[in-house]
Structures are given as structure tokens and as C-alpha cells.
Design a protein around this motif. Structure first.
Motif, mmCIF file in Angstrom:
data_model
loop_
_atom_site.group_PDB
_atom_site.id
_atom_site.type_symbol
_atom_site.label_atom_id
_atom_site.label_comp_id
_atom_site.label_asym_id
_atom_site.label_seq_id
_atom_site.Cartn_x
_atom_site.Cartn_y
_atom_site.Cartn_z
ATOM 1 N N UNK A 175 -7.432 7.404 5.325
ATOM 2 C CA UNK A 175 -6.685 8.167 6.311
ATOM 3 C C UNK A 175 -5.194 7.900 6.266
ATOM 4 N N UNK A 176 -4.773 7.023 5.390
ATOM 5 C CA UNK A 176 -3.361 6.675 5.294
ATOM 6 C C UNK A 176 -2.633 7.630 4.355
ATOM 7 N N UNK A 177 -1.437 8.069 4.757
ATOM 8 C CA UNK A 177 -0.597 8.916 3.914
ATOM 9 C C UNK A 177 0.386 8.040 3.146
ATOM 10 N N UNK A 178 0.479 8.268 1.826
ATOM 11 C CA UNK A 178 1.400 7.495 0.997
ATOM 12 C C UNK A 178 2.197 8.440 0.109
ATOM 13 N N UNK A 179 3.407 8.039 -0.223
ATOM 14 C CA UNK A 179 4.250 8.774 -1.160
ATOM 15 C C UNK A 179 4.115 8.121 -2.526
#
Length: 313
Positions: A175-179
């Protein structure tokens, strides 16, 4: 974890290329996206990646071969210095402790069990040792920090994004957003490990995120490592007379001169117009394809007829 050489199926004498080839083959075989109905594939996939973390790194591989780290990359406990071979630093014989070593597991001539760790000392010193932290010493030595599960994700990128080393946002299974910045030299199917971005819990270090790169098909260009291939239609008069033509690239069109009487299938190399690579940018390989006029050209037909007649005579 098993011996990383056994996991990848390579001998200890394998070179870097053999190890990388074996890793890529197994990573594709056990990738979770290809084995949705096989619950064991995820574990095998993680095991293959962990093995490559050791053998794909020259320094870690040397440490493993010397026995300095284990198959998980953790430092090995080498024991008490001077106690090797059943004798102390001055040659004292410890065989009376059982098992040939200083703290073997058999009952010795003193009448108590000389088990490894706290039990041996506690039987000598009694409750004083336990209250002084003997149990804590044993727990600290035998319980390494736990690590959470690795998670898998797929990132689809375009050739333009690879060429420009673009940054893309991805939502992981946690569920984590990363670039993610697309690295130089990335290839289709390559697996990138994002450390510490896997599943975790209180008191447990998070696992890693295993990111598989998928390069989307392009309407014009075909990647070959860091090089690109392009099939370019040209007019018949350009092929016969030569001249300057415009060549599309991932970063904008450029001009190139072709010589007269350029045959269909001839390939020209534009250096540095491919994909970015670790050793520098690749090249663009342009193959010419002669395109006939869409509208019937009588002069061209007369020329072709004369050429056919001349060959028949």
C-alpha cells in the motif's frame, strides 16, 4: 537458506556471466506473475534473489567463500579463539568436556552435562549466573533480528522513459507509494531489489520489494541491450540518388546523409542514439526499406519493363 551456489545451480568456479545467466533464468521461471497458482513459487523466487545478492556481489561472494558470512549475508560466529582442535591456546586438553571441543554435549567426568551456552556455565556457578544475565546472553546470541517477507511488483516503462531515466510512481503491495528512478542499463525482465520496502511489523525489520521491469513494446524501435533497431522506409528516388533524410530517435529527429544507390536492407549506425547504459549510451541501428510510390508512376513502369526486357535478351 541453502547454499547460494546450489540455489542458482552453478559451480563455485562459475564466472560473473554464468551466475547472472543462471539468476535471470530462474527469476523468470519462478516469478510470481508467472506462477499465480503455485504458492511455493514466491518462496523460490525470493530464495533465488537472496542467492544472487551474495554471488552477484564480488565482495560478498568472496566473504562467503572464505566463510566470513553465511548464505543470508550475516557474519558467521567463528568460536573462541585458541580452542580449535580440542586444545586451548597453550595446548591444554579439553577432551574431558565431551565431544572433542571445549563445550561438547556429552556428560563429562565431572558428573554434569556440558551443554553449549548458558547451561554449562549455570551448572558451575548456579543461580548467580542466571540472575547475572546468563539467559539474556543466550537469547542475544541465538535469536537474530527477524526480517519481514519480501513483496513483488511489476513496473512497466516505455523506451522514452528509459532513455530519459524518468522517475515513476508505483504503489507496492504493502500500500506504500514510492518514486522509482529508472536506472541506466535496465533490461526487460530485470529484477531490482528495493531494500526495506517489503512487509514488516513491530519488532521485525521490513523485507524488500522485488521490482520486475517490463519494457512496453514500441511502434518503431526494438531494443537490443542498450542498442535500438529501426526499420526506416525511404522513397525510391532517395535510395537511387542518395541525399539527406530525417531519422526519428527517442530524443528527437536527426538528419543523416545516405549515399546514392542505397539498397533496401542496408543498415547505418547512429552512435550514441540508443538507450543509456552503464558503460555509456548505445547506438541506433537504422535499416533502410525502399518504399514504392502509392500512385502508379508510368515512367517507373516503363523503366522496369525495359530492364526486364534487357535481362531477357
Amino acid at each position: 537458506m541453502r547454499n547460494p551456489y546450489d540455489v542458482l545451480g552453478v559451480p563455485r568456479s562459475a564466472d560473473e556471466a554464468e551466475i547472472k545467466k543462471a539468476f535471470r533464468k530462474l527469476a523468470k521461471t519462478y516469478h510470481p506473475d508467472r506462477n499465480a497458482n503455485d504458492p511455493k513459487a514466491k518462496d523460490k523466487f525470493a530464495e533465488v534473489n537472496s542467492a544472487y545478492e551474495i554471488l552477484g556481489d564480488a565482495q560478498k561472494r568472496a566473504q562467503f567463500d572464505r566463510g566470513e558470512i553465511d548464505a543470508e549475508g550475516k557474519p558467521r560466529f567463528t568460536g573462541f579463539e585458541g580452542f580449535g582442535g580440542g586444545r586451548g591456546a597453550r595446548g591444554e586438553d579439553f577432551s574431558g568436556f565431551g565431544g572433542g571441543g571445549p563445550f561438547g554435549g556429552r556428560r563429562n567426568s565431572w558428573g554434569f552435562n556440558a551443554d553449549p551456552g548458558e547451561d554449562f556455565f549455570s551448572q558451575i556457578f548456579g543461580e548467580a549466573f542466571r540472575s547475572a544475565g546468563g539467559d539474556g546472553m543466550r537469547q542475544g546470541r541465538s535469536r537474530p533480528q527477524q526480517k519481514g517477507e519480501d513483496v513483488s511488483a511489476t513496473l512497466t516503462v516505455t523506451l522514452e522513459e528509459v532513455a530519459n531515466e524518468a522517475k515513476k510512481r508505483l504503489r507496492l503491495p504493502t500500500g506504500r507509494d514510492v518514486d522509482v528512478v529508472i536506472p541506466k542499463g535496465v533490461t526487460d525482465g530485470q529484477v531490482i531489489r528495493l531494500r526495506g520496502l517489503g512487509a514488516g511489523a513491530p519488532g521485525i525489520d521490513p523485507g524488500d520489494a522485488l521490482l520486475t521491469i517490463k519494457i512496453a513494446p514500441h511502434e518503431r524501435f526494438t531494443p537490443e541491450g542498450s542498442n535500438l533497431r529501426l526499420r526506416l522506409p525511404i522513397e525510391i528516388e532517395e535510395a537511387v540518388l542518395g541525399g539527406t533524410i530525417r531519422i526519428p530517435t527517442l530524443t528527437g529527429a536527426v538528419e543523416m546523409n545516405i549515399p546514392p544507390m542505397t539498397n533496401s536492407g542496408r543498415t547505418f549506425r547512429l552512435r550514441g542514439k540508443g538507450l543509456p547504459g552503464k558503460a555509456g549510451p548505445g547506438d541506433l541501428l537504422v535499416t533502410m526499406e525502399i518504399k514504392l510510390p502509392e500512385v502508379v508512376d508510368e515512367d517507373l513502369l516503363d523503366y522496369a519493363r525495359k530492364r526486364r526486357s534487357a535481362k531477357a535478351e
